[in-house]
Design a protein around this motif. Structure first.
Motif, PDB file in Angstrom:
ATOM      1  N   VAL A  92       0.840  -1.203   0.000  1.00  0.00           N
ATOM      2  CA  VAL A  92       0.000   0.000   0.000  1.00  0.00           C
ATOM      3  C   VAL A  92       0.874   1.252   0.000  1.00  0.00           C
ATOM      4  N   VAL A  93       1.925   1.258   0.822  1.00  0.00           N
ATOM      5  CA  VAL A  93       2.853   2.396   0.858  1.00  0.00           C
ATOM      6  C   VAL A  93       3.469   2.606  -0.525  1.00  0.00           C
ATOM      7  N   GLY A  94       3.885   1.511  -1.165  1.00  0.00           N
ATOM      8  CA  GLY A  94       4.483   1.608  -2.488  1.00  0.00           C
ATOM      9  C   GLY A  94       3.521   2.173  -3.522  1.00  0.00           C
ATOM     10  N   ILE A 116      10.997  16.299   0.035  1.00  0.00           N
ATOM     11  CA  ILE A 116      12.038  15.276  -0.115  1.00  0.00           C
ATOM     12  C   ILE A 116      13.258  15.653   0.710  1.00  0.00           C
ATOM     13  N   ILE A 117      13.677  16.914   0.605  1.00  0.00           N
ATOM     14  CA  ILE A 117      14.828  17.391   1.384  1.00  0.00           C
ATOM     15  C   ILE A 117      14.520  17.327   2.871  1.00  0.00           C
ATOM     16  N   ALA A 146      12.553   6.712  11.396  1.00  0.00           N
ATOM     17  CA  ALA A 146      11.192   6.504  10.888  1.00  0.00           C
ATOM     18  C   ALA A 146      10.178   7.460  11.516  1.00  0.00           C
ATOM     19  N   THR A 147       9.094   7.716  10.766  1.00  0.00           N
ATOM     20  CA  THR A 147       7.976   8.534  11.244  1.00  0.00           C
ATOM     21  C   THR A 147       6.682   7.737  11.122  1.00  0.00           C
ATOM     22  N   VAL A 177       7.838  10.076   1.624  1.00  0.00           N
ATOM     23  CA  VAL A 177       9.265   9.971   1.287  1.00  0.00           C
ATOM     24  C   VAL A 177      10.013   9.267   2.410  1.00  0.00           C
ATOM     25  N   ASP A 178       9.637   9.567   3.651  1.00  0.00           N
ATOM     26  CA  ASP A 178      10.250   8.935   4.827  1.00  0.00           C
ATOM     27  C   ASP A 178      10.044   7.420   4.779  1.00  0.00           C
ATOM     28  N   ASP A 179       8.831   6.993   4.404  1.00  0.00           N
ATOM     29  CA  ASP A 179       8.545   5.553   4.285  1.00  0.00           C
ATOM     30  C   ASP A 179       9.429   4.900   3.226  1.00  0.00           C
ATOM     31  N   LEU A 180       9.609   5.610   2.101  1.00  0.00           N
ATOM     32  CA  LEU A 180      10.478   5.082   1.047  1.00  0.00           C
ATOM     33  C   LEU A 180      11.909   4.941   1.556  1.00  0.00           C
ATOM     34  N   GLY A 181      12.362   5.931   2.312  1.00  0.00           N
ATOM     35  CA  GLY A 181      13.698   5.864   2.906  1.00  0.00           C
ATOM     36  C   GLY A 181      13.833   4.690   3.854  1.00  0.00           C
ATOM     37  N   ALA A 182      12.790   4.447   4.658  1.00  0.00           N
ATOM     38  CA  ALA A 182      12.809   3.320   5.594  1.00  0.00           C
ATOM     39  C   ALA A 182      12.908   1.990   4.845  1.00  0.00           C
TER      40      ALA A 182
END
Length: 422
Positions: A92-94, A116-117, A146-147, A177-182
């Motif tokens: 779902v996040v993706g 993003i920054i 993470a958030t 974006v934070d989720d993608l980073g995680a």
């Protein structure tokens, strides 16, 4: 009379309207999910420290198995939740990330650069804070990165009109974006020993999914069916199986052949991506995340373990509470000063700082990474207590900041009103 505006402007209006619809729907769902997560967390902590604790932990460690050919999968209930249900969560996040990149807040460099920054600063600085305290236990650096979007947005919604929609959109985009980073951190740094035969099977399976996408297959079931095999092979390869969810999301097409974006926005049934996202979004928010919280938030409040692992807990605590707001504020301020990005005109720096503190609410995502980062259950329990403490502290400070900002804005409007009357 016909259209009074050129088609390109009508298209922009349709895009803005539907982006607003997506965002408000997302915020509403995340808010209710946040409240449910809070209640489930309290229940899990209560049970873990009550007379029901033995039954609770016994249930979570009970093993369930199934066989696939000569390969047998045997995992505890908690592992099934963390590996299977969380793979669906990341699917779902993706889908949300892909949709945002194609038609949402991340669809243009100008829109995307600022959040993003902010997200990158909010991940890098907490990791640095943690590592500066914990050279002997570096694996935990991902925990304060993470958030938890559900909790953070839930708090913003409680504040009602004191918070502008622009600030909520900024938090949503930052969290995506934070989720993608995680996900990237989990894939790179929390992978066990690789089994290259299953890794090759995973690549071949993903190639099949890419062929589906190339030929614009719009039926969803083939993607989901092959996605099951992708999860099996990735899990067996040693890479954390939740990555299968994000990989599957990226190959599900947004639109069918000869379908315009406007048609998708008017009729979501024309989009395979939106069909899957809508089908799983509420299930993810109201079933998967509460179940995950119940299975992972139940920690014995043993403060002796916190003292024994005080540097790890302190690194997580300070990373979330101090690293997050500093990272988000400093990175965006510098990006604006060097004209790399541009701050939204209707969002103040004080509000950016307040969102930075709310970004320090790590909770479910931080707990998830802590279970990957540490093998010792005593360390995991201690870290969870640190996550609870920092998340609560960050929420309180963030709310105080927003209330102060709201009060100042009200006073400013009042004084301006008096001047205009004169």
């Amino acid at each position: 009379m016909g259209n009074l505006l050129p088609r390109k402007y009508l298209k922009k209006i349709v895009n803005i309207r539907n982006q607003y619809k997506f965002i408000t729907s997302f915020i509403s769902t995340a808010t209710l999910s946040g409240f449910k997560l809070f209640l489930v967390t309290v229940l899990a902590v209560y049970i873990a420290n009550s007379t029901l604790a033995p039954q609770y932990f016994e249930l979570l460690t009970t093993h369930f198995s199934f066989s696939f050919g000569t390969h047998t999968f045997s995992m505890s209930l908690q592992q099934w939740i963390n590996d299977v249900l969380m793979a669906l969560f990341f699917l779902v996040v993706g889908l949300e990330i892909k949709r945002d990149m194609l038609i949402g807040e991340l669809s243009s460099p100008k829109k995307a650069s600022f959040p993003i920054i902010a997200a990158l600063g909010g991940m890098i600085v907490p990791a640095i804070v943690y590592l500066s305290i914990n050279q002997t236990h570096p694996t935990g650096f991902g925990v304060p990165m993470a958030t938890d979007i559900a909790f953070a947005l839930g708090i913003l919604m409680l504040l009602g009109k004191r918070v502008s929609l622009s600030l909520k959109v900024f938090l949503v985009t930052l969290a995506v974006v934070d989720d993608l980073g995680a996900i990237v951190v989990v894939a790179i740094f929390y992978t066990s020993e690789l089994h290259y035969d299953f890794l090759i099977y995973s690549l071949l399976t993903y190639f099949v999914l890419m062929i589906f996408n190339y030929f614009n297959l719009v039926r969803v079931l083939p993607y989901l069916f092959v996605g099951i095999f992708l999860w099996i092979f990735i899990h067996s390869s040693g890479i954390h199986s939740t990555i299968a969810g994000i990989l599957l999301a990226f190959v599900i097409p947004l639109k069918a052949k000869n379908t315009t974006v406007e048609e998708i926005e008017e009729h979501n049934s024309k989009s395979p991506l939106l069909r899957v996202e809508q089908a799983l979004h509420n299930f993810s928010a109201f079933i998967i995340m509460p179940v995950f919280a119940f299975a992972n938030a139940g920690v014995e409040l043993d403060f002796a373990s916190v003292i024994e692992n005080k540097t790890i807990v302190l690194g997580v605590f300070l990373g979330l509470l101090i690293g997050k707001p500093i990272g988000i504020l400093a990175s965006t301020y510098l990006a604006t000063k060097f004209k790399i990005s541009e701050k939204p005109s209707n969002v103040s720096w004080a509000e950016i700082l307040a969102v930075g503190f709310l970004g320090g609410i790590g909770f479910t995502m931080s707990i998830f990474i802590s279970t990957l980062a540490f093998d010792d259950p005593h360390i995991v329990s201690a870290v969870k207590i640190g996550i609870f403490a920092s998340s609560i502290s960050a929420a309180i400070i963030g709310v105080i900041f927003i209330l102060i900002i709201g009060k100042k804005e009200t006073q400013k409007e009042f004084l301006e009103g008096l001047k205009s009357d004169k």
